[in-house]
Design a protein around this motif. Structure first.
Motif, short mmCIF file in Angstrom:
data_model
loop_
_atom_site.label_atom_id
_atom_site.label_comp_id
_atom_site.label_asym_id
_atom_site.label_seq_id
_atom_site.Cartn_x
_atom_site.Cartn_y
_atom_site.Cartn_z
N GLY A 33 0.58 -1.08 0.03
CA GLY A 33 -0.10 -0.13 -0.05
C GLY A 33 0.77 1.27 0.00
O GLY A 33 0.87 2.23 0.81
N GLU A 83 0.18 -2.21 -4.80
CA GLU A 83 -0.77 -1.27 -4.31
C GLU A 83 -1.93 -1.74 -5.15
O GLU A 83 -2.18 -2.11 -6.22
CB GLU A 83 -0.25 0.09 -4.89
N ASP A 113 -3.90 -7.03 -5.15
CA ASP A 113 -4.25 -7.12 -3.51
C ASP A 113 -3.22 -7.87 -3.03
O ASP A 113 -2.91 -9.15 -3.25
CB ASP A 113 -5.57 -7.96 -3.99
N ASN A 153 2.61 1.35 6.15
CA ASN A 153 1.79 1.87 6.61
C ASN A 153 0.55 1.28 6.06
O ASN A 153 -0.30 1.36 5.26
CB ASN A 153 1.61 3.24 6.23
N1 SAM Z 1 1.72 4.19 2.31
C1 SAM Z 1 0.96 5.45 2.05
C2 SAM Z 1 1.36 6.09 3.22
O1 SAM Z 1 2.11 6.28 4.23
O2 SAM Z 1 0.95 7.57 2.91
C3 SAM Z 1 -0.51 5.08 2.08
C4 SAM Z 1 -0.88 4.18 3.37
S1 SAM Z 1 -2.58 4.07 3.36
C5 SAM Z 1 -2.76 3.53 5.01
C6 SAM Z 1 -3.08 2.21 2.77
C7 SAM Z 1 -2.82 2.07 1.34
O3 SAM Z 1 -3.07 0.70 1.17
C8 SAM Z 1 -3.51 2.69 0.35
O4 SAM Z 1 -2.73 3.22 -0.70
C9 SAM Z 1 -4.33 1.72 -0.17
O5 SAM Z 1 -5.05 1.90 -1.52
C10 SAM Z 1 -3.70 0.49 -0.14
N2 SAM Z 1 -4.17 -0.79 -0.02
C11 SAM Z 1 -5.63 -1.02 0.56
N3 SAM Z 1 -5.94 -2.23 0.49
C12 SAM Z 1 -4.86 -2.76 -0.16
C13 SAM Z 1 -4.64 -4.29 -0.81
N4 SAM Z 1 -5.48 -5.18 -0.20
N5 SAM Z 1 -3.43 -4.39 -1.12
C14 SAM Z 1 -2.44 -3.58 -1.63
N6 SAM Z 1 -2.72 -2.36 -1.25
C15 SAM Z 1 -4.03 -2.07 -0.34
#
Ligand code: SAM
Length: 285
Positions: A54, A75, A101, A120
């Protein structure tokens, strides 16, 4: 390599239309100093492989790249991919982005060596990912360390001990063959948008696994014991074959409740249950 000058993250968000999606657990971090401190938690990352789940608009990814890491990032939100491609262009060969995912991607196959996992995490899949990483059949696992942001309440459950209110299955899974600590509390105001609750970064490092204990048996025991945490073990463990006899063998009072049983006692219990299930070895000539 000199650190490239990058546009402010808020500008990246505006340019690529990355308004935060609640369904995807998007709470972004923009503070470069804070992100640098998180990226420093695993230790020296120069040329180290890192898995980030993510990356979103890439704030933590920037800090990891600036620390010299080779980052593979998964992502799910396709809107973020062009923004991450722009970042990758500034660090040739150091950022590999996979759109998908993280619960479905076969992450170990992406690495030649053992990556640090730094993330994160999206709050809605964070615990499922953590449990997957902690229950790897092979130990030492395919990863070197975990540096993960969770809601504070989840972080407390990961690092707690017996008799703490937060103690449960997550604590046992995170500590029976790893060390787990809260490396950094993070105030809710550090995120955009700010979540309702406080957060914390947890740092987990594998240690050697106790001998003769199957993670599957340990998982089964903790699921049963903490599934009915207010019940006595003689009741809650009825469903696990061999568990009641094993309580007696290892000297755990069956009238205790799961929340009072230390991790070492769960390990001893799992070892005994596993041992008693094994067929007796064939007599030697
Ligand atoms: N790393 C960034 C930051 O610290 O600003 C974003 C963190 S945000 C809490 C979580 C991220 O995980 C988002 O960009 C979201 O789109 C992504 N995300 C959500 N579900 C996911 C999944 N199943 N697999 C991969 N990424 C995912």
């Amino acid at each position: 390599m000199t650190t490239p000058t990058l546009p402010p993250l808020r500008e990246v968000i505006a340019r690529y239309g990355l308004n935060a999606s609640k369904a995807l657990g998007q709470n972004f971090l923009f503070d470069g100093q804070l992100l640098g401190r998180i990226a420093a938690i695993p230790g020296d990352l120069h040329n180290a492989e890192v898995l980030e789940v993510g990356p979103g608009p890439g704030g933590l990814t920037r800090a990891l790249l600036a620390a010299g890491a080779k980052v593979t990032a998964i992502e799910r939100d396709r809107r973020c991919i062009p923004a991450l491609a722009e970042l990758g262009a500034q660090y040739p060969g150091m950022l590999h982005v996979i759109e998908g995912d993280a619960l479905e991607v076969d992450a170990p196959s992406l690495f030649a060596g053992k990556p640090h996992i730094v993330s994160n995490l999206p709050y809605n899949v964070g615990t499922a990912l953590l449990v997957g990483w902690l229950t790897a059949a092979e130990w030492a696992p395919w990863w070197q360390s975990l540096t993960l942001m969770f809601q504070k309440e989840v972080a407390d459950r990961i690092v707690s001990d017996a008799d703490d209110d937060a103690y449960g299955r997550l604590a046992v899974l995170a500590q029976w063959r790893s060390t787990a600590r809260i490396a950094m509390p993070v105030h809710r105001s550090a995120f955009t948008p700010p979540p309702k609750v406080m957060s914390a970064v947890v740092h987990i490092v594998p240690t050697s696994a106790p001998e003769g204990v199957s993670v599957t048996v340990l998982e089964r025991l903790t699921a049963a014991a903490f599934g009915q945490r207010r019940k006595m073990l003689r009741q809650s463990l009825k469903s696990v074959p061999g568990a009641l006899a094993a309580l007696e063998v290892v000297g755990i009072d069956p009238t205790r409740r799961a929340e009072t049983v230390p991790i070492a006692a769960f390990v001893a219990l799992a070892r005994e249950v596993g041992r008693s299930k094994k067929p007796p070895s064939a007599p030697t000539e």
